[in-house]
Scaffold this motif. Structure first.
Motif, PDB file in Angstrom:
ATOM      1  N   THR A  36      33.152  41.775  41.986  1.00  0.00           N
ATOM      2  CA  THR A  36      34.365  41.903  41.173  1.00  0.00           C
ATOM      3  C   THR A  36      35.321  42.958  41.717  1.00  0.00           C
ATOM      4  O   THR A  36      36.267  43.346  41.022  1.00  0.00           O
ATOM      5  CB  THR A  36      33.987  42.265  39.719  1.00  0.00           C
ATOM      6  OG1 THR A  36      33.272  43.508  39.710  1.00  0.00           O
ATOM      7  CG2 THR A  36      33.110  41.189  39.095  1.00  0.00           C
TER       8      THR A  36
ATOM      9  N   ARG B 139      39.359  41.730  42.091  1.00  0.00           N
ATOM     10  CA  ARG B 139      39.653  40.887  40.934  1.00  0.00           C
ATOM     11  C   ARG B 139      40.958  40.124  41.146  1.00  0.00           C
ATOM     12  O   ARG B 139      41.966  40.696  41.556  1.00  0.00           O
ATOM     13  CB  ARG B 139      39.719  41.736  39.665  1.00  0.00           C
ATOM     14  CG  ARG B 139      38.364  42.292  39.249  1.00  0.00           C
ATOM     15  CD  ARG B 139      38.460  43.044  37.953  1.00  0.00           C
ATOM     16  NE  ARG B 139      39.204  44.285  38.122  1.00  0.00           N
ATOM     17  CZ  ARG B 139      38.663  45.428  38.516  1.00  0.00           C
ATOM     18  NH1 ARG B 139      37.379  45.469  38.824  1.00  0.00           N
ATOM     19  NH2 ARG B 139      39.393  46.516  38.646  1.00  0.00           N
ATOM     20  N   ALA B 140      40.906  38.838  40.828  1.00  0.00           N
ATOM     21  CA  ALA B 140      42.065  37.975  41.046  1.00  0.00           C
ATOM     22  C   ALA B 140      42.233  37.041  39.859  1.00  0.00           C
ATOM     23  O   ALA B 140      41.294  36.798  39.098  1.00  0.00           O
ATOM     24  CB  ALA B 140      41.892  37.163  42.328  1.00  0.00           C
ATOM     25  N   VAL B 141      43.445  36.541  39.680  1.00  0.00           N
ATOM     26  CA  VAL B 141      43.716  35.582  38.606  1.00  0.00           C
ATOM     27  C   VAL B 141      42.895  34.316  38.824  1.00  0.00           C
ATOM     28  O   VAL B 141      42.346  33.734  37.884  1.00  0.00           O
ATOM     29  CB  VAL B 141      45.222  35.245  38.544  1.00  0.00           C
ATOM     30  CG1 VAL B 141      45.483  34.190  37.481  1.00  0.00           C
ATOM     31  CG2 VAL B 141      46.033  36.506  38.285  1.00  0.00           C
ATOM     32  N   ILE B 142      42.811  33.888  40.068  1.00  0.00           N
ATOM     33  CA  ILE B 142      41.928  32.776  40.427  1.00  0.00           C
ATOM     34  C   ILE B 142      40.662  33.405  40.996  1.00  0.00           C
ATOM     35  O   ILE B 142      40.637  33.842  42.158  1.00  0.00           O
ATOM     36  CB  ILE B 142      42.584  31.847  41.460  1.00  0.00           C
ATOM     37  CG1 ILE B 142      43.889  31.281  40.907  1.00  0.00           C
ATOM     38  CG2 ILE B 142      41.632  30.721  41.833  1.00  0.00           C
ATOM     39  CD1 ILE B 142      44.655  30.418  41.880  1.00  0.00           C
ATOM     40  N   PRO B 143      39.611  33.498  40.203  1.00  0.00           N
ATOM     41  CA  PRO B 143      38.440  34.276  40.622  1.00  0.00           C
ATOM     42  C   PRO B 143      37.634  33.588  41.717  1.00  0.00           C
ATOM     43  O   PRO B 143      37.631  32.364  41.838  1.00  0.00           O
ATOM     44  CB  PRO B 143      37.625  34.376  39.329  1.00  0.00           C
ATOM     45  CG  PRO B 143      38.003  33.168  38.552  1.00  0.00           C
ATOM     46  CD  PRO B 143      39.448  32.912  38.873  1.00  0.00           C
ATOM     47  N   SER B 144      36.946  34.406  42.497  1.00  0.00           N
ATOM     48  CA  SER B 144      35.988  33.891  43.467  1.00  0.00           C
ATOM     49  C   SER B 144      34.717  33.454  42.728  1.00  0.00           C
ATOM     50  O   SER B 144      34.591  33.652  41.518  1.00  0.00           O
ATOM     51  CB  SER B 144      35.654  34.969  44.494  1.00  0.00           C
ATOM     52  OG  SER B 144      35.036  36.074  43.855  1.00  0.00           O
ATOM     53  N   ARG B 145      33.803  32.874  43.461  1.00  0.00           N
ATOM     54  CA  ARG B 145      32.561  32.437  42.828  1.00  0.00           C
ATOM     55  C   ARG B 145      31.785  33.617  42.256  1.00  0.00           C
ATOM     56  O   ARG B 145      31.258  33.551  41.141  1.00  0.00           O
ATOM     57  CB  ARG B 145      31.699  31.673  43.840  1.00  0.00           C
ATOM     58  CG  ARG B 145      32.276  30.336  44.263  1.00  0.00           C
ATOM     59  CD  ARG B 145      31.370  29.636  45.252  1.00  0.00           C
ATOM     60  NE  ARG B 145      31.935  28.369  45.687  1.00  0.00           N
ATOM     61  CZ  ARG B 145      31.367  27.557  46.576  1.00  0.00           C
ATOM     62  NH1 ARG B 145      30.217  27.909  47.134  1.00  0.00           N
ATOM     63  NH2 ARG B 145      31.947  26.413  46.906  1.00  0.00           N
TER      64      ARG B 145
ATOM     65  N   GLN C  64      32.956  36.531  41.316  1.00  0.00           N
ATOM     66  CA  GLN C  64      33.672  37.043  40.154  1.00  0.00           C
ATOM     67  C   GLN C  64      33.471  36.141  38.945  1.00  0.00           C
ATOM     68  O   GLN C  64      33.311  36.626  37.821  1.00  0.00           O
ATOM     69  CB  GLN C  64      35.162  37.186  40.461  1.00  0.00           C
ATOM     70  CG  GLN C  64      35.977  37.772  39.312  1.00  0.00           C
ATOM     71  CD  GLN C  64      37.451  37.877  39.638  1.00  0.00           C
ATOM     72  OE1 GLN C  64      37.837  37.934  40.801  1.00  0.00           O
ATOM     73  NE2 GLN C  64      38.283  37.909  38.609  1.00  0.00           N
ATOM     74  N   SER C  65      33.466  34.824  39.163  1.00  0.00           N
ATOM     75  CA  SER C  65      33.273  33.878  38.061  1.00  0.00           C
ATOM     76  C   SER C  65      31.901  34.056  37.427  1.00  0.00           C
ATOM     77  O   SER C  65      31.772  34.075  36.194  1.00  0.00           O
ATOM     78  CB  SER C  65      33.432  32.441  38.563  1.00  0.00           C
ATOM     79  OG  SER C  65      34.743  32.207  39.031  1.00  0.00           O
TER      80      SER C  65
ATOM     81  N   GLU D 254      31.820  37.429  35.508  1.00  0.00           N
ATOM     82  CA  GLU D 254      32.563  37.343  34.247  1.00  0.00           C
ATOM     83  C   GLU D 254      31.833  36.481  33.230  1.00  0.00           C
ATOM     84  O   GLU D 254      31.853  36.778  32.023  1.00  0.00           O
ATOM     85  CB  GLU D 254      33.957  36.773  34.514  1.00  0.00           C
ATOM     86  CG  GLU D 254      34.873  37.731  35.275  1.00  0.00           C
ATOM     87  CD  GLU D 254      36.213  37.107  35.598  1.00  0.00           C
ATOM     88  OE1 GLU D 254      36.376  35.886  35.345  1.00  0.00           O
ATOM     89  OE2 GLU D 254      37.104  37.833  36.104  1.00  0.00           O
TER      90      GLU D 254
END
Length: 262
Positions: A69, A72-78, A80-81, A84
């Motif tokens: 994380t 952090r991005a608006v379109i998350p990476s795997r 980050q997903s 979250e």
């Protein structure tokens, strides 16, 4: 006489696992704690295979929750997903079971869940070690929860925490009996909390090892492979479910400490 001696020798060979070409496997050997360096006895400060796989579990948690994380991005990476998803799932669990007041203990609960789930899944890797299959590990986790929520119950509520054992809604004549049952069930919590986790993982891994031993026989090899595949899929579910069960029971015990009144 010679026939009797031969029969006795054959029975002795069968009793010892048929070492002369027989089927020999030891499903519980995978749970032996061994020193990581050397072959001496395991002492209090010995670095063992348990130490190694606990460290790997911690590094895995850091990699997912911190490094995954960090961007952090608006379109998350795997990564980050997944982080979250886990965060939101445990947060909702704590809030639903304990209420808003229990959210201050959310960091401890999600750490507990992540450690157990990572240890469980790492134990499914061939030649790895399942640290949560050992009661020495699960008992410590369960006792930490038990002592923590008990101390919190008395700190937050004082003597009124004892009302947890007094069922005021029951008939007066039954209340003393129910109080004894409630006290016994309360002190059994760390036992059931720890045995449930370690017992399920140990049993599943032992069964897989047994099926793997039978795979050496050509006659039953295809059936053994099918059984191993099915058991492995089941163990993946058990690894996640047991982490969930341990965590939600922690939330239930926390709720009793925060709101002890029946």
């Amino acid at each position: 006489m010679a026939t009797e001696m031969e029969a006795a020798q054959g029975a002795d060979a069968a009793a010892h696992g048929g070492e002369a070409g027989g089927l020999v496997f030891h499903p519980m050997d995978q749970f032996i704690v061994k020193p990581l360096f050397g072959h001496g006895e395991v002492g209090l400060f010995t670095i063992t295979n348990v130490t190694l796989w606990m460290l790997i579990a911690i590094l895995g948690i850091v990699a997912m929750m911190v490094l995954g994380t960090s961007r952090r991005a608006v379109i998350p990476s795997r990564a980050q997903s997944v982080a979250e998803l886990v965060y939101g799932f445990i947060y909702k669990m704590v809030e639903d079971v304990t209420g808003k007041e229990g959210l201050r203990y959310f960091p401890y609960i999600i750490t507990l869940f992540l450690f157990i789930v990572f240890a469980n899944f790492l134990g499914l890797i061939p030649m790895s070690f399942t640290v949560t299959s050992h009661f020495a590990v699960t008992v410590v986790l369960a006792l930490a929860v038990f002592v923590g929520v008990t101390a919190l119950g008395f700190i937050k509520n004082g003597k009124s925490f004892l009302s947890l054992f007094w069922v005021s809604s029951a008939p007066l004549a039954l209340r003393p009996i129910l109080a004894v049952i409630e006290v016994i069930s309360y002190f059994v919590r760390p036992v059931s909390h720890s045995i449930r986790l370690a017992g399920n993982l140990m049993a599943g891994h032992a069964v897989i090892k047994v099926f793997a031993g039978f795979a050496a026989l050509a006659v039953v090899s295809p059936l053994s492979i099918v059984a191993i595949t099915a058991m492995y899929g089941l163990e993946v579910m058990v690894a996640l479910i047991q982490a969930y069960v341990f965590t939600i029971l922690t939330c239930v015990y926390l709720k009793d400490a925060l709101h002890p009144h029946h």
